[in-house]
Each structure stands twice: as structure tokens, then as C-alpha cells.
Design a protein around this motif. Structure first.
Motif, PDB file in Angstrom:
ATOM      1  N   ALA A   1       0.848  -1.193   0.000  1.00 40.31           N
ATOM      2  CA  ALA A   1       0.000   0.000   0.000  1.00 40.31           C
ATOM      3  C   ALA A   1       0.883   1.243   0.000  1.00 40.31           C
ATOM      4  CB  ALA A   1      -0.915  -0.004   1.222  1.00 40.31           C
ATOM      5  N   GLU A   2       0.489   2.221  -0.741  1.00 40.91           N
ATOM      6  CA  GLU A   2       1.250   3.469  -0.812  1.00 40.91           C
ATOM      7  C   GLU A   2       0.786   4.401   0.305  1.00 40.91           C
ATOM      8  OE1 GLU A   2       0.961   5.115  -4.686  1.00 40.91           O
ATOM      9  OE2 GLU A   2       1.955   3.417  -5.679  1.00 40.91           O
ATOM     10  N   ILE A   3       1.300   4.164   1.494  1.00 43.49           N
ATOM     11  CA  ILE A   3       0.974   4.992   2.659  1.00 43.49           C
ATOM     12  C   ILE A   3       2.282   5.612   3.132  1.00 43.49           C
ATOM     13  CG2 ILE A   3       0.002   5.032   4.979  1.00 43.49           C
ATOM     14  CD1 ILE A   3      -1.625   2.583   4.260  1.00 43.49           C
ATOM     15  N   GLU A   4       2.361   6.922   3.103  1.00 48.65           N
ATOM     16  CA  GLU A   4       3.627   7.621   3.312  1.00 48.65           C
ATOM     17  C   GLU A   4       4.219   7.378   4.686  1.00 48.65           C
ATOM     18  OE1 GLU A   4       5.392  12.202   3.052  1.00 48.65           O
ATOM     19  OE2 GLU A   4       3.275  11.769   2.638  1.00 48.65           O
ATOM     20  N   GLU A   5       3.393   7.319   5.716  1.00 43.13           N
ATOM     21  CA  GLU A   5       3.924   7.210   7.084  1.00 43.13           C
ATOM     22  C   GLU A   5       4.270   5.778   7.474  1.00 43.13           C
ATOM     23  OE1 GLU A   5      -0.622   7.270   7.447  1.00 43.13           O
ATOM     24  OE2 GLU A   5       0.941   8.253   6.264  1.00 43.13           O
ATOM     25  N   MET A   6       4.013   4.813   6.606  1.00 42.38           N
ATOM     26  CA  MET A   6       4.288   3.417   6.924  1.00 42.38           C
ATOM     27  C   MET A   6       5.476   2.896   6.128  1.00 42.38           C
ATOM     28  SD  MET A   6       0.581   1.552   7.322  1.00 42.38           S
ATOM     29  CE  MET A   6      -0.652   2.154   8.469  1.00 42.38           C
ATOM     30  N   SER A   7       6.238   2.005   6.774  1.00 43.56           N
ATOM     31  CA  SER A   7       7.373   1.349   6.110  1.00 43.56           C
ATOM     32  C   SER A   7       7.566  -0.017   6.744  1.00 43.56           C
ATOM     33  CB  SER A   7       8.656   2.190   6.231  1.00 43.56           C
ATOM     34  OG  SER A   7       8.997   2.365   7.600  1.00 43.56           O
ATOM     35  N   VAL A   8       8.389  -0.849   6.121  1.00 42.63           N
ATOM     36  CA  VAL A   8       8.640  -2.192   6.624  1.00 42.63           C
ATOM     37  C   VAL A   8      10.143  -2.388   6.754  1.00 42.63           C
ATOM     38  CG1 VAL A   8       8.635  -3.194   4.298  1.00 42.63           C
ATOM     39  CG2 VAL A   8       8.187  -4.654   6.289  1.00 42.63           C
ATOM     40  N   ASP A   9      10.533  -3.043   7.831  1.00 44.54           N
ATOM     41  CA  ASP A   9      11.955  -3.316   8.082  1.00 44.54           C
ATOM     42  C   ASP A   9      12.104  -4.811   8.341  1.00 44.54           C
ATOM     43  OD1 ASP A   9      14.734  -2.661   8.657  1.00 44.54           O
ATOM     44  OD2 ASP A   9      14.242  -3.097  10.745  1.00 44.54           O
ATOM     45  N   VAL A  10      12.946  -5.475   7.544  1.00 43.13           N
ATOM     46  CA  VAL A  10      13.126  -6.921   7.643  1.00 43.13           C
ATOM     47  C   VAL A  10      14.547  -7.212   8.109  1.00 43.13           C
ATOM     48  CG1 VAL A  10      13.102  -9.121   6.400  1.00 43.13           C
ATOM     49  CG2 VAL A  10      11.421  -7.341   5.836  1.00 43.13           C
ATOM     50  N   THR A  11      14.654  -8.011   9.172  1.00 39.91           N
ATOM     51  CA  THR A  11      15.947  -8.430   9.713  1.00 39.91           C
ATOM     52  C   THR A  11      16.000  -9.951   9.729  1.00 39.91           C
ATOM     53  OG1 THR A  11      16.013  -6.472  11.134  1.00 39.91           O
ATOM     54  CG2 THR A  11      17.531  -8.277  11.666  1.00 39.91           C
ATOM     55  N   ARG A  12      17.045 -10.501   9.136  1.00 41.56           N
ATOM     56  CA  ARG A  12      17.193 -11.956   9.086  1.00 41.56           C
ATOM     57  C   ARG A  12      18.236 -12.393  10.114  1.00 41.56           C
ATOM     58  NH1 ARG A  12      14.462 -13.786   4.733  1.00 41.56           N
ATOM     59  NH2 ARG A  12      13.912 -12.217   3.145  1.00 41.56           N
ATOM     60  N   LEU A  13      17.885 -13.404  10.879  1.00 43.94           N
ATOM     61  CA  LEU A  13      18.770 -13.950  11.904  1.00 43.94           C
ATOM     62  C   LEU A  13      19.052 -15.413  11.564  1.00 43.94           C
ATOM     63  CD1 LEU A  13      16.819 -12.470  14.940  1.00 43.94           C
ATOM     64  CD2 LEU A  13      18.831 -11.491  13.837  1.00 43.94           C
TER      65      LEU A  13
END
Length: 316
Positions: free
Chosen positions: A104-116
Motif C-alpha cells: 500500500a502506498e501509505i507515506e507514514e508506513m514502512s517495513v523493516d526486515v531483519t534476518r537472523l
């Protein structure tokens, strides 16, 4: 008479059948009479990789922030494999992220992915900057699969930040037996935000975990309360307490507020020795002591004294 020339014939190494024309040029030469094993077999045995279902690691699932703050919704999956993590808002039903990308194009939202890789975990955080009350609601972290895997997170965005009076409290074990643990808790509350740090002191000296007196038996654990920006809690634990650990403990917040508590370390061995020393007086001494300390014994002596005087006067 000339003999007719014999045709040149080539053979494969497997069936020794003649090849001709185009097939002869494409025939590979392996240098061995054994055919290559299929890619999924080794020495006649099939390779099987045990399938482990993905599972969610427990994370905070009730998040509270104030208007304008950043909300972080965590979702950690074990054994994700080739599958993908998806975030969606449940009401209204909107898909927000797919894997490492925003859907979704929502300016205030983002995703952060960390792999362990060490723990075979993938952490996918949905980040909402400048959170507003309209962002409150249920969010679902799900795994793209034919089977349903989902993890629900409740987000609460408070419209107004309440005003609190600053406070600092300390509590814990006041009386502790020797070699038992001392546990003290300090709670520092700010009016608008939590203090940045809390320090501990013992008899006026700052407690440092690497000092000889405290090394390998003193631990300080700090955490913030669930409602952000208010309280910082520090827990001091002293294991295998000694007599020198008794005294005044002070917790001091970075706002320079202080509170103190006095801890007594009881030595049971000294109490036993004192009781043994008192028993040397013997039963007669104990009886004499109890008689001297009893008020009724004084009254009895006085009555006997009066009776003696009366007897003397009567016999004159």
C-alpha cells in the motif's frame, strides 16, 4: 577388381549401436560406463529434508503510543523457509506489505526486515511514523501459505498525553539472611518522559558491577513500562549476600531525584552463639532471674515482711 570401401560406423559406449549423421556429432563422451545419477539421488538413496512448519515468536501484541510518536509492530517467524510475511490491517481490510516491500502506498508506513540465520528467524517490523488515533486497530501478520498462519497485534494511539507528577520509589528486602539474595526495585516516573537512567549507590559509593565487592554476583536490569515515555524501572539483585552488603542503598534517577532504603543482613551463626552462651547460666540462674524480674515476687516478700512484724508485736 577393386574392393568397395566400407562405410565408417561409430558406436556409443552404452548400446554399441551405430550412429549416423547428426546424432553422431551430439553424442557426449562421459569416459565412464555408468550413467549420471538423477539430481535427487545420492548412491541410490533419496535425499529427504524434514519439513518444519513455520511458527511465530512471542512479541508484544498490545502496543500503546501517543499521538505523533512512532509505533513499531513486531512480527518474528521461525523456519519461514521460502515463504513470505505479509502485514495487513484488519479493519478496513488493507494489505500493507509483502515481504520486504510496501504494497500500500501509505507515506507514514514502512517495513523493516531483519534476518537472523543463526536462529533461523526472520523479523518483519511494520513501522508507523507520526502515529495518529486513526491508526488504532487490529493488524495481522500472516505467512503466505495454503495453511493459515497469523499473528494479531493491537495498536492503541492515545490522542492526548496525560500529565503525571514526577515520582521516585524504592522497595525490596529490608531484612535478609546471610548468603540470601538482596532484591531492590527502583521506579522513576517523569512528568512527560521517563528518566534516561538510574544509578545505584551503597553507603555513598556508586555500585559498579565490575568492582571486587560486586563482581559476578550483582546484576542491574532496567526496562520501561508498557506505556511509553513515563517510567523507568531498575532492579538491583545482589546474590549470596554478606555482612558487608548491609547498609543504605540509594537509587538516583538522571533527573537527580533520590530515594534510599536500609538493608540488614542477619547472621544466624551469631544468634546461635548468643543463645549457647546464655544457656551456661543453668536452670537455677534462670529461675533466680525470672523470680527477680517477676512483680508478684516483690509483693510476696512484702506480705511476708508484714506478717513477721505482726507476729513479733503480738508475742510481746
Amino acid at each position: 577388381m577393386n574392393e568397395r570401401a566400407k562405410p565408417v560406423v561409430s558406436y556409443t559406449q552404452h548400446d554399441r549401436r551405430p550412429l549416423s549423421g547428426q546424432n553422431r556429432q551430439r553424442a557426449p563422451h562421459t569416459g565412464s560406463d555408468h550413467r549420471a545419477a538423477p539430481p535427487d539421488t545420492v548412491s541410490g538413496r533419496n535425499r529427504y529434508k524434514k519439513y518444519i512448519e513455520p511458527s511465530f515468536v512471542q512479541e508484544p501484541n498490545n502496543i500503546t503510543v501517543y499521538k505523533g510518536q512512532t509505533a513499531v509492530l513486531k512480527c518474528t517467524v521461525e523456519n519461514l523457509g521460502p515463504k513470505t510475511v505479509v502485514w495487513r490491517r484488519m479493519s478496513p481490510n488493507i494489505f500493507l506489505t509483502i515481504g520486504e516491500k510496501m504494497y500500500a502506498e501509505i507515506e507514514e508506513m514502512s517495513v523493516d526486515v531483519t534476518r537472523l540465520p543463526k536462529y533461523d528467524r526472520v523479523q518483519t517490523d511494520l513501522i508507523i511514523k507520526h502515529a495518529q488515533p486513526s491508526h488504532s486497530g487490529l493488524y495481522e501478520c500472516q505467512i503466505s501459505s495454503t495453511k493459515i498462519y497469523n499473528y494479531i497485534v493491537q495498536l492503541n494511539v492515545l490522542d492526548t498525553r496525560p500529565v503525571f507528577e514526577p515520582a521516585l520509589t524504592i522497595n525490596g528486602t529490608v531484612y535478609v539472611s546471610k548468603y540470601s539474595n538482596i532484591n531492590l526495585t527502583c521506579n522513576a516516573t517523569g512528568s512527560l518522559r521517563a528518566p534516561e537512567d538510574i544509578d545505584w549507590f551503597h553507603n555513598g559509593l556508586k555500585i559498579r558491577q565490575n568492582d571486587p565487592q560486586w563482581r559476578h554476583r550483582t546484576y542491574i536490569y532496567k526496562y520501561q513500562q508498557e506505556v511509553p515515555g513515563r517510567s523507568l524501572v531498575s532492579i538491583l539483585t545482589v546474590e549470596r549476600s554478606e555482612e558487608r552488603d548491609a547498609g543504605t542503598y540509594i537509587c538516583r534517577s538522571s533527573d537527580k531525584d533520590t530515594q534510599s532504603i536500609t538493608v540488614h543482613v542477619l547472621n544466624a551463626d551469631k544468634g546461635v552463639q548468643k543463645r549457647e552462651h546464655g544457656s551456661e547460666l543453668g536452670p537455677q540462674s534462670d529461675h533466680q532471674a525470672s523470680r527477680n524480674s517477676s512483680p508478684s515476687s516483690h509483693v510476696l516478700d512484702f506480705v511476708l515482711y508484714l506478717a513477721t512484724i505482726a507476729f513479733v508485736i503480738v508475742n510481746r
